[in-house]
Design an enzyme around this catalytic site. Structure first.
Site, PDB file in Angstrom:
ATOM      1  CB  SER A  27     -36.332   6.445   1.812  1.00 22.84           C
ATOM      2  OG  SER A  27     -35.929   6.116   0.499  1.00 22.84           O
ATOM      3  CG  ASP A  95     -27.553   5.816  -5.452  1.00 19.94           C
ATOM      4  OD1 ASP A  95     -27.239   4.637  -5.731  1.00 19.94           O
ATOM      5  OD2 ASP A  95     -27.295   6.780  -6.198  1.00 19.94           O
ATOM      6  CD  GLU A  96     -33.475   8.801  -0.589  1.00 21.92           C
ATOM      7  OE1 GLU A  96     -33.517   9.955  -1.038  1.00 21.92           O
ATOM      8  OE2 GLU A  96     -34.480   8.206  -0.128  1.00 21.92           O
ATOM      9  CB  VAL A  97     -32.629   1.343  -0.605  1.00 22.85           C
ATOM     10  CG1 VAL A  97     -32.633  -0.080  -0.057  1.00 22.85           C
ATOM     11  CG2 VAL A  97     -34.049   1.865  -0.720  1.00 22.85           C
ATOM     12  CB  ILE A 100     -31.389   3.007   4.515  1.00 27.67           C
ATOM     13  CG1 ILE A 100     -31.890   4.460   4.385  1.00 27.67           C
ATOM     14  CG2 ILE A 100     -32.168   2.241   5.577  1.00 27.67           C
ATOM     15  CD1 ILE A 100     -33.282   4.597   3.779  1.00 27.67           C
TER      16      ILE A 100
END
Length: 172
Positions: A27, A95-97, A100
């Site tokens: 990421s 949003d990725e965090v 995750i």
């Protein structure tokens, strides 16, 4: 770089399922680190035979980006999050965090944080460029306080873990 890459990935934990599509999900904010640090990290992992998802390498034209990214996170053993000065300007990165963190809590995804050109406290407390990015998101219409609060909470959760800072490695 190969020696540095092996030192930032913790030893594998017992698998949560019998197969993974990727060993690592990267990421990162492309304009900040994509052509420098992240490319070198990706290459070093690849040379070691570590299957790594890097969105600019794996996305196909026509894919729905959010679905593809979420699936890649879910199908990875580890996530390496490369925080950089403009990381929080990207709603995709934030949003990725969140995804995750969700996979860490539900599926046992392991994560490693790299602070490239930023301090962990900048991310944790959303100060400096992180504060500016959140202010811009709010002005752009991300007034959904729930979404912004999820992003803030996810950043705090991620930075509760020890990470790796580029400050200690000036050659990066």
């Amino acid at each position: 770089m190969a020696s540095a890459s092996s030192s930032i990935i913790p030893p594998p934990q017992p698998p949560r399922s019998s197969s993974y599509s990727y060993h690592v999900f990267l990421s990162f904010r492309g304009p900040d680190t994509g052509n420098r640090f992240t490319n070198h990290l990706y290459s070093a992992l690849d040379r070691k035979g570590i299957r790594t998802y890097k969105d600019d390498k794996k996305l196909r034209i026509g894919d729905v980006i959010s679905d593809e990214l979420e699936k890649a996170i879910e199908e990875s053993m580890f996530a390496i999050i490369v925080f950089s000065p403009d990381f929080a300007t990207s709603s995709w990165c934030l949003d990725e965090v969140c995804k995750i963190i969700e996979c860490k809590n539900k599926l046992g995804l392991q994560m490693v944080e790299v602070f490239y050109g930023v301090e962990p406290c900048d991310v944790r407390h959303q100060i400096g460029t992180f504060r500016e990015a959140f202010q811009k998101h709010e002005r752009k219409g991300f007034h959904e306080s729930e979404k912004i609060q999820r992003w803030r909470d996810a950043l705090k959760q991620v930075t509760a873990h020890s990470g790796w800072t580029s400050k200690n490695h000036p050659n990066l």
